[in-house]
Design an enzyme around this catalytic site. Structure first.
Site, short mmCIF file in Angstrom:
data_model
loop_
_atom_site.label_atom_id
_atom_site.label_comp_id
_atom_site.label_asym_id
_atom_site.label_seq_id
_atom_site.Cartn_x
_atom_site.Cartn_y
_atom_site.Cartn_z
CD GLU A 112 -2.63 -1.06 2.68
OE1 GLU A 112 -2.49 -0.12 3.49
OE2 GLU A 112 -3.27 -2.08 2.93
CE LYS B 272 9.51 6.74 7.35
NZ LYS B 272 9.31 8.06 7.88
CB CYS C 153 14.22 48.34 0.33
SG CYS C 153 12.82 47.79 -0.65
CB CYS D 30 11.83 51.88 -2.06
SG CYS D 30 12.02 51.43 -0.33
CB CYS E 14 11.33 47.53 2.97
SG CYS E 14 11.14 49.22 2.36
CB CYS F 178 8.41 50.36 -0.36
SG CYS F 178 9.24 48.94 -1.07
S1 IVH Z 1 -0.73 0.35 8.60
C1 IVH Z 1 0.72 -1.24 13.04
N1 IVH Z 1 -1.01 1.48 6.28
O1 IVH Z 1 2.18 5.16 8.89
C2 IVH Z 1 0.63 -0.01 12.22
N2 IVH Z 1 -0.12 2.79 8.04
O2 IVH Z 1 4.44 4.15 10.97
C3 IVH Z 1 -0.26 -0.22 11.04
N3 IVH Z 1 0.38 5.10 7.38
O3 IVH Z 1 0.92 5.58 12.08
C4 IVH Z 1 -0.27 0.93 10.16
N4 IVH Z 1 -0.29 4.95 5.30
O4 IVH Z 1 -0.29 6.76 10.25
C5 IVH Z 1 -0.60 1.65 7.55
N5 IVH Z 1 -1.34 2.32 4.13
C6 IVH Z 1 -0.95 2.50 5.40
C7 IVH Z 1 -0.46 3.73 5.87
C8 IVH Z 1 -0.04 3.83 7.20
C9 IVH Z 1 0.21 5.74 6.22
C10 IVH Z 1 0.93 5.71 8.60
C11 IVH Z 1 0.10 5.50 9.83
C12 IVH Z 1 1.00 4.92 10.86
C13 IVH Z 1 2.35 5.07 10.28
C14 IVH Z 1 3.16 3.84 10.62
#
Ligand code: IVH
Length: 696
Positions: free
Chosen positions: A111, A323, A421, A424, A439, A445
């Site tokens: 996701e 990430k 400035c 001006c 300014c 100005c």
């Molecule tokens: S599942 C056990 N799914 O990411 C935690 N989290 O570090 C299960 N987040 O606090 C979270 N998109 O706010 C999940 N598709 C997604 C997400 C998601 C954003 C955020 C969420 C959570 C943090 C996890």
């Protein structure tokens, strides 16, 4: 049909249209018809507050004020995810999963990781009863009134059949009626950009990124303002006591079917290499989503397997977040320009050799202020690193040291913040504790004057759309207008025949602007019509620092006249809802300056409204005349809005906090303990709902 029946019918009907629109993008009736039905419902609800249903679509428009959010303990703690930036670490995690499952086959759901704030939403008997922030994972804030403004979120599932034959049952039995869901609340990119433009306009700092903006908005006290910000949320988790589903995928499908906003971007895969393919596929594409994103979440699909894998102290072993590194590119710093805004603040802007970053071409990046230039140690001609992370506006993060040039050449080209400035020539100054240079030449100005006039004529203020940037520039150059009040001295003879070639700032193209008969007539009509704008808009148009549209409305509603506003003390200003020390200080400063008072006087002579129209609330009595009120908790016979309206229509004044000046604190169910204590300490009279009614 009784009022109760009609209220129920309208509620179901409007929820049905709302669902169709938000879940299926189908509009079965026009906006106008929808608003008409909503008005009818709101009128009925005002007449019979006790009949308002918990899933009434009127919750969407907000209006209630929550002074202190209650702390709520999560039924299931809200854990975090372990995360990684590396594909190899993902493969290692996959190995651990494989081992943990003793070689059984498994599936992952990939996701998008949305970058907002996590929310926990509780449904009881099919009705959304609570929306809570993550907080520390164990306890969060109850922000239900704000959550109810999210239009894509069903307030009720399994809505009953209405008498309208077109409407069948919507909702879905699979998810049951009692459950909790989790999702990410966010501020759509376009809303974030709109709000930042508004903040810049009133001299507030820009919000750093959509995540912070969402976090701040979800915790605002005034749900009416929250509603105007069109927040949204994606749902990604279902939890309940019953074992309704065997897999996460089943739950997502059922949630979607029941009308929840589940993003279509998820994918089921069978191995870690397919996960990595998904990651790569979304690394660029994610920038086109309406929500900021910072990675991918990978979850085991099968619930039984999740149980087998279990949790560490902080996070589940069955899921991980990948990430994305913030994308960074190297490009040449061609120049640094310094822009003067309406408030006189001077902002340095890096002019860059165009570079492609996160799906956009970056040509300019803000350098914020003088300290930032110092910190980066920039020289013109340097190769610099440009980054676009959670922020939408790109920023220069440093000099690309792998490409440093000869130090002597660099020394000659070091970027210096100007002492004067750029527009001006006045000597710039800096306030203690502030980063920006200003300014001081407010009245002379050109960019400051132009900025103030542009602010004044904008739609949300005096709404003179027949005047644009180009025309204002010409009128200023010709010495026809020096400040906003000069607009009201313009005549046909002064304007006709003026001509000039104007260079459009953004496109760089030349445009010939000439004031012919029709143009002049339009300008004069626009100016004439602006005289009908209410006092609150005039107050906003004045461009007082930190006084935005909402604050101006609250001030106008409270003081009613400019005289009363000008006479107010610091303490009195602070009692107005939405006005804190910063705004009160800025108002006092503005209203003490001779030149501002002169402009206000000229605008009064010009025919602008400096008094609120008397139609805000119907006057019922003077029973509460001269008394100030504040309330805490909830009440049996009034919603918060109704209580506020009752106070005002009977001559009372609503204030924002407990102070010695407060005459009555109306105490309802679930009253905030800190407020009660403060009122007791200060000897403020506390009254019940019935005692309040007796006062009336
Ligand atoms: S599942 C056990 N799914 O990411 C935690 N989290 O570090 C299960 N987040 O606090 C979270 N998109 O706010 C999940 N598709 C997604 C997400 C998601 C954003 C955020 C969420 C959570 C943090 C996890």
């Amino acid at each position: 049909m009784s009022a109760a029946e009609r209220i129920e019918e309208l509620t179901n009907l409007l929820n049905y249209y709302n669902n169709k629109y938000y879940q299926e993008a189908v509009s079965e009736i026009s906006d106008q018809e929808f608003d008409f039905l909503l008005k009818e419902l709101e009128t009925l609800e005002n007449q019979h507050p006790e009949l308002k249903l918990p899933d009434s679509p009127s919750h969407r428009v907000g209006g209630g004020i929550t002074k202190n959010f209650e702390t709520v303990t999560h039924k299931y703690p809200m854990l975090s995810l372990s995360n990684t930036y590396s594909e190899d670490e993902l493969r290692e995690w996959d190995e651990r999963v494989k081992k943990g499952l003793n070689g059984a086959t498994y599936e992952y759901i990939c996701e998008i990781k949305f970058d907002g704030i996590s929310l926990s939403l509780t449904y009881e008997n099919g009705i959304l009863v609570r929306g809570v922030t993550r907080g520390d994972g164990t306890q969060g804030d109850d922000i239900t009134t704000n959550i109810k403004t999210l239009r894509s979120l069903p307030l009720k599932i399994n809505a009953k059949k209405t008498t309208n034959p077109q409407i069948g049952l919507f909702g879905n039995d699979d998810i049951g009626l009692d459950f909790e869901i989790r999702g990410e609340g966010f501020m759509p990119t376009e809303v974030f950009e709109r709000i930042n433009a508004e903040r810049e306009d009133i001299g507030e700092d820009r919000l750093a990124n959509p995540r912070n903006a969402a976090a701040g908005t979800f915790k605002m006290q005034d749900s009416g303002v929250v509603a105007s910000r069109n927040l949204d949320c994606f749902i990604y988790q279902y939890m309940s006591e019953n074992d309704n589903f065997k897999t996460h995928e089943e739950s997502l499908i059922a949630l979607k079917k029941a009308g929840f906003n589940v993003s279509d971007s998820y994918r089921k895969v069978n191995d870690i290499e397919s996960v990595i393919a998904y990651i790569n596929e979304w690394s660029e594409k994610r920038h086109s989503l309406r929500c900021a994103t910072d990675g991918i979440v990978i979850k085991i699909n099968n619930y039984a397997q999740r149980e087998d894998l279990g949790f560490t102290a902080k996070s589940p072993r069955w899921a991980i977040a990948y990430k994305y590194k913030a994308e960074s590119k190297s490009t040449t710093l061609l120049d640094v320009t310094f822009q003067v805004g309406r408030t006189g603040a001077v902002t340095p802007v890096a002019e860059l050799k165009p570079v492609e970053l996160s799906m956009t071409t970056v040509r300019r990046a803000t350098l914020h202020n003088a300290d930032e230039i110092q910190r980066l140690g920039l020289a013109i001609g340097d190769e610099v690193l440009v980054e676009k992370a959670g922020e939408i506006i790109p920023k220069v993060t440093g000099v690309d040291t792998s490409k440093l040039r000869n130090e002597e050449t660099r020394a000659d080209n070091k970027v210096q913040f100007p002492e004067n400035c750029p527009a001006c020539g006045s000597k710039l100054y800096r306030n203690e504790g502030e980063a920006a240079y200003y300014c001081p030449n407010e009245m002379g100005c050109p960019p400051q004057i132009k900025g103030r006039i542009e602010h004044f004529i904008q739609r949300k203020a005096m709404n003179i759309d027949s005047l644009g940037e180009g025309k204002i520039e010409i009128l200023m150059e010709q010495g026809i207008i020096q400040d906003v009040s000069d607009l009201y001295t313009l005549t046909y003879d002064k304007l006709i025949g003026i001509e000039k070639t104007h260079v459009d700032e953004t496109t760089g193209k030349e445009r010939k602007v000439s004031f012919k008969d029709k143009t002049v007539q339009n300008i004069l009509d626009g100016i004439e019509n602006s005289k009908n704008q209410p006092y609150s808009k005039v107050l906003f148009a004045l461009g007082i620092r930190f006084v935005g549209e909402t604050t101006a409305q609250k001030l106008a509603a409270y003081f009613k006249t400019q005289e009363a506003l000008e006479a107010a003390s610091f303490e009195e200003l602070k009692t107005v809802p939405d006005v804190g020390e910063k705004v009160a200080q800025s108002l006092l400063q503005f209203l003490k300056e001779e030149k501002n008072l002169r402009i206000i006087q000229n605008l009064k002579t010009g025919g602008l409204k400096f008094e609120a129209d008397n139609i805000v609330t119907e006057h019922e009595s003077n029973a509460l005349e001269g008394k100030t009120f504040l309330y805490t908790g909830t009440f049996a016979s009034f919603s918060r809005e109704e209580l506020e309206q009752k106070i005002e229509s009977n001559g009372g004044k609503l204030v924002s906090g407990v102070s010695k000046k407060l005459d009555f604190l109306i105490v309802g169910d679930g009253a905030g303990p800190s407020k009660l204590k403060k009122a007791e300490d200060l000897g403020v009279k506390m009254i019940s709902e019935d005692e309040f009614k007796a006062l009336l």
